[in-house]
Motif scaffolding. Structure first.
Motif, PDB file in Angstrom:
ATOM      1  N   VAL A 296       1.144  -0.941  -0.195  1.00 30.43           N
ATOM      2  CA  VAL A 296       0.200   0.102   0.089  1.00 30.43           C
ATOM      3  C   VAL A 296       1.125   1.272  -0.030  1.00 30.43           C
ATOM      4  CG1 VAL A 296      -1.864   1.206   1.443  1.00 30.43           C
ATOM      5  CG2 VAL A 296      -1.812  -0.957   0.761  1.00 30.43           C
ATOM      6  N   THR A 297       2.118   0.983   0.950  1.00 27.09           N
ATOM      7  CA  THR A 297       2.357   2.702   0.827  1.00 27.09           C
ATOM      8  C   THR A 297       3.346   2.730  -0.720  1.00 27.09           C
ATOM      9  OG1 THR A 297       4.275   1.114   1.209  1.00 27.09           O
ATOM     10  CG2 THR A 297       3.513   2.101   3.451  1.00 27.09           C
ATOM     11  N   HIS A 298       3.703   2.092  -1.190  1.00 23.90           N
ATOM     12  CA  HIS A 298       4.157   2.126  -2.835  1.00 23.90           C
ATOM     13  C   HIS A 298       2.907   3.032  -3.214  1.00 23.90           C
ATOM     14  CE1 HIS A 298       6.331   1.263  -6.221  1.00 23.90           C
ATOM     15  NE2 HIS A 298       5.483   1.003  -7.003  1.00 23.90           N
ATOM     16  N   MET A 299       2.173   2.521  -3.738  1.00 29.46           N
ATOM     17  CA  MET A 299       0.788   3.448  -4.126  1.00 29.46           C
ATOM     18  C   MET A 299       0.834   4.721  -3.305  1.00 29.46           C
ATOM     19  SD  MET A 299       0.330   1.001  -6.312  1.00 29.46           S
ATOM     20  CE  MET A 299      -0.652   2.089  -6.937  1.00 29.46           C
TER      21      MET A 299
ATOM     22  N   ALA B  58       1.466   8.614  -5.374  1.00 27.33           N
ATOM     23  CA  ALA B  58       0.441   9.527  -5.287  1.00 27.33           C
ATOM     24  C   ALA B  58       0.638  10.708  -4.702  1.00 27.33           C
ATOM     25  CB  ALA B  58      -1.307   8.591  -5.437  1.00 27.33           C
ATOM     26  N   LEU B  59       1.416  10.887  -3.913  1.00 24.84           N
ATOM     27  CA  LEU B  59       1.198  11.660  -2.851  1.00 24.84           C
ATOM     28  C   LEU B  59       1.896  12.880  -3.912  1.00 24.84           C
ATOM     29  CD1 LEU B  59       1.439  12.382   0.097  1.00 24.84           C
ATOM     30  CD2 LEU B  59       3.636  12.081   0.726  1.00 24.84           C
ATOM     31  N   PRO B  60       3.145  13.561  -3.995  1.00 22.19           N
ATOM     32  CA  PRO B  60       3.613  13.990  -5.119  1.00 22.19           C
ATOM     33  C   PRO B  60       2.279  14.754  -6.011  1.00 22.19           C
ATOM     34  CG  PRO B  60       5.080  11.721  -5.474  1.00 22.19           C
ATOM     35  CD  PRO B  60       4.152  11.712  -4.249  1.00 22.19           C
TER      36      PRO B  60
ATOM     37  N   LEU C 214      -3.778  11.356  -3.995  1.00 24.56           N
ATOM     38  CA  LEU C 214      -4.163  10.425  -3.308  1.00 24.56           C
ATOM     39  C   LEU C 214      -5.833  10.031  -3.121  1.00 24.56           C
ATOM     40  CD1 LEU C 214      -2.078  12.037   0.207  1.00 24.56           C
ATOM     41  CD2 LEU C 214      -2.178   9.773  -1.370  1.00 24.56           C
ATOM     42  N   GLY C 215      -6.845  11.930  -3.493  1.00 29.59           N
ATOM     43  CA  GLY C 215      -7.789  11.307  -3.745  1.00 29.59           C
ATOM     44  C   GLY C 215      -8.720  10.565  -4.671  1.00 29.59           C
ATOM     45  N   ARG C 216      -7.762  10.654  -6.215  1.00 29.07           N
ATOM     46  CA  ARG C 216      -8.505   9.523  -6.796  1.00 29.07           C
ATOM     47  C   ARG C 216      -8.130   7.823  -6.594  1.00 29.07           C
ATOM     48  NH1 ARG C 216      -5.662   8.516 -12.858  1.00 29.07           N
ATOM     49  NH2 ARG C 216      -4.285   7.206 -11.315  1.00 29.07           N
TER      50      ARG C 216
END
Lengths: 290, 329
Positions: free
Chosen positions: B93-96, B100-102, B279-281
């Protein structure tokens, strides 16, 4: 104390008079009444059954279908009229629920102070900083059944914090007034003092809080249903936008299907905001219009 | 010092509460939560055994007590083990999230700062020229615009500027043939794709700051020290900026962090509409695919981000405003 007694009988008419005297809130009251009447008489006003799929799909706007039809052949205008019901229902019920929660928590914290206040204020601040929409989405995603009542529940349990904070701040300024001390000496219990003695003096604050909560609830409901977290078969402006977006209303050029629900939503929210101008004037005489 | 300790303590408590909330939510359902979730999954069609395993891993062994499940959960959080996404199996999960975070960080950061600056400047002007035509236009306008539904503006912009006018791309964070890298070509492309999502947020973002700044500054301009400053014959500029605006801006600093939660909620909608890879998507994708581990971790990440921002804002306010430090001491 005497002032309280003197102003009490004339409070309701004065309340309405100030609201009506303010130009902005007068427009808001008229606009909101139109929405309420539309919702009440929706079956009479709507030209067709909003759920009927008897028509040709994706018709453009015409004399028969003022706003065209959906991808499933439903009349968009009839859906728009019936959608007012869902928005007003959610606004009213979720607004009342979150106002009740806000009152209970804010008033208890502000009146009792001490460790109860520390705890409840901490809870309020916590609810205030947690991002509401992601929380709503997570709660809705786990729920076994989806629908309007789930959305009302989710909005109510997540949307009370701001109102609670305001009411706590207000009651702190009121709890040391003379009439409260008098009531205490007369042997009234805390429940009676808070809800019968103090609360009537915060009417406009409670109304503003309710209007704010209802407005936020209407927006949140539309957002959650637009994301597909409601029951997609309900007729509401949020689900209309959901289907319009997923049905490719943009690609097929059915702009009325996409514009109309959002415009209705905007007008309803604007009506509530305008009324709040007048309610603000109720609590703050400096804002009253000459 | 007391002030900073108090804020830190509040941060730790809220952090614990958020972490616990994240543990409690999936277990609110009656019966064995994992069973219920698997039941929901099978109701939707064939279930990948990986999905069931991921759900089991996330919720712990069902026969153990809630307390030991909670302990295991805290332990795995400390180790940074948030489970495995089953829509993007075998990625953790952390990879995903780090992918997306940036995108969200840049989108929210830029729009939030711009919205704050625009709103504060407009609000200050409105207060300085109180009851002028500019004031009523800006105040009324921001009341109206601020109440507009976030996602509807996004849909309108998408329709008008992407579909009809064709000025901007209608979806994505970057063009398909441009691969993410540290290059000007990619940066330009990402900015080009980000303009519409950013614009959707920027339409409503300044509204709150305008009203907040205007009301604070109307008050600070009426204070005795401002009157004294005027009486001393200080320049108009000095009175407006150093006496009116400087004090009025302080409550907005706290508001800045509090608004972050709302903005992040808005980005969920905006990112979904523009198919923007943030992150939202990702959250909506996880909800759609019933990817519970990913959903849980995203909720936790977003919440912790907002809490951290609030802690920073509180610290900043403590540095800027000596009254706050005094109050707590």
């Amino acid at each position: 104390m005497t002032v309280e007694l003197l102003t009490k009988p004339s409070r309701v008419p004065q309340w309405l008079r100030i609201l009506w005297a303010n130009k902005k809130s007068r427009v808001g009251v008229v606009l909101l009444s139109v929405f309420v009447l539309t919702a009440v008489f929706a079956p009479v006003l709507a030209p067709y059954d909003p759920e009927s799929t008897d028509f040709a799909a994706a018709l453009p706007a015409s004399g028969d279908h003022w706003l065209g039809t959906t991808q499933q052949g439903q009349d968009v205008f009839s859906q728009l009229i019936h959608g007012a019901r869902t928005s007003l229902l959610v606004g009213l019920v979720a607004g009342v629920f979150s106002t009740i929660i806000a009152l209970l928590i804010g008033m208890t914290a502000g009146y009792l102070r001490g460790w109860v206040d520390e705890f409840l204020s901490g809870l309020t601040n916590l609810a205030l900083v947690i991002p509401v929409l992601p929380l709503m989405i997570t709660l809705a995603a786990y729920a076994p059944v989806r629908g309007v009542w789930l959305i009302i529940f989710v909005i109510s349990v997540t949307g009370w914090a701001y109102g609670a904070k305001i009411k706590r701040a207000q009651i702190i300024t009121l709890r040391t007034r003379d009439y409260v001390t008098a009531a205490k000496l007369a042997g009234d219990g805390p429940m009676r003092i808070v809800f019968r003695e103090i609360m009537p003096n915060m009417t406009s604050l409670v109304v503003v809080g309710f209007m704010g909560a209802a407005t936020a609830a209407i927006g949140a409901e539309a957002g959650l249903e637009f994301l597909g977290l409601g029951d997609p078969t309900t007729i509401s402006w949020g689900t209309m936008l959901y289907w319009a977006d997923n049905g490719g209303a943009l690609l097929t050029g059915q702009w009325p299907w996409l514009i109309a629900p959002g415009l209705a939503l905007t007008m309803l929210v604007t009506a509530m905001t305008l009324i709040n101008f007048g309610v603000d004037a109720l609590s703050n005489p400096a804002l009253r219009e000459e | 010092m007391r002030y900073f300790l108090r804020r830190t303590a509040f941060f730790v408590i809220t952090l614990w509460a958020a972490v616990t909330l994240n543990f409690v939510i999936p277990r609110l359902q009656p019966g064995d939560p994992a069973e219920a979730i698997v039941g929901q999954l099978t109701g939707q069609g064939p279930v990948d055994p990986d999905q069931i395993r991921a759900v089991r891993l996330m919720l712990g062994v069902p026969d153990t007590s809630l307390l030991s499940q909670y302990w295991d959960y805290l332990g795995s959080l400390v180790r940074g083990d948030f489970g495995i996404s089953y829509t993007y199996f075998p990625y953790p999960v952390t990879h995903m999230i780090s992918e997306a975070l940036p995108w969200t960080l840049v989108l929210v950061g830029v729009t939030q700062v711009l919205g704050f600056l625009i709103g504060t400047v407009l609000g200050a002007f409105a207060a300085w020229r109180r009851n002028s035509r500019f004031d009523s236009f800006v105040t009324l306008g921001s009341q109206f615009v601020g109440s507009l539904p976030f996602f509807w503006i996004a849909l309108l912009l998408l329709y008008l500027l992407a579909f009809l006018a064709g000025w901007f791309p209608d979806s994505g964070g970057h063009a398909v043939d441009v691969t993410p890298s540290w290059s000007w070509a990619f940066a330009g492309d990402a900015i080009y794709h980000g303009i519409l999502p950013a614009l959707s947020i920027l339409v409503t973002a300044p509204a709150g700051w305008i009203i907040g700044m205007r009301n604070n500054m109307v008050q600070s301009l009426g204070e005795d020290y401002t009157r004294l400053a005027r009486a001393k014959g200080l320049s108009v500029r000095r009175v407006a900026l150093a006496y009116g605006a400087r004090v009025a801006i302080l409550p907005n600093v706290t508001g800045f962090a509090l608004a972050l939660g709302g903005i992040l909620g808005g980005t969920v909608l905006v990112e979904t509409i523009f198919d923007y890879p943030g992150l939202g998507r990702l959250l909506m994708e996880a909800v759609g695919a019933r990817d519970y581990p990913l959903m849980q971790a995203l909720f936790l990440f977003i919440t912790i981000g907002v809490l951290l921002a609030n802690l920073l804002a509180d610290f900043l306010l403590g540095v800027l405003d000596p009254r706050v430090r005094k109050e707590a001491a």
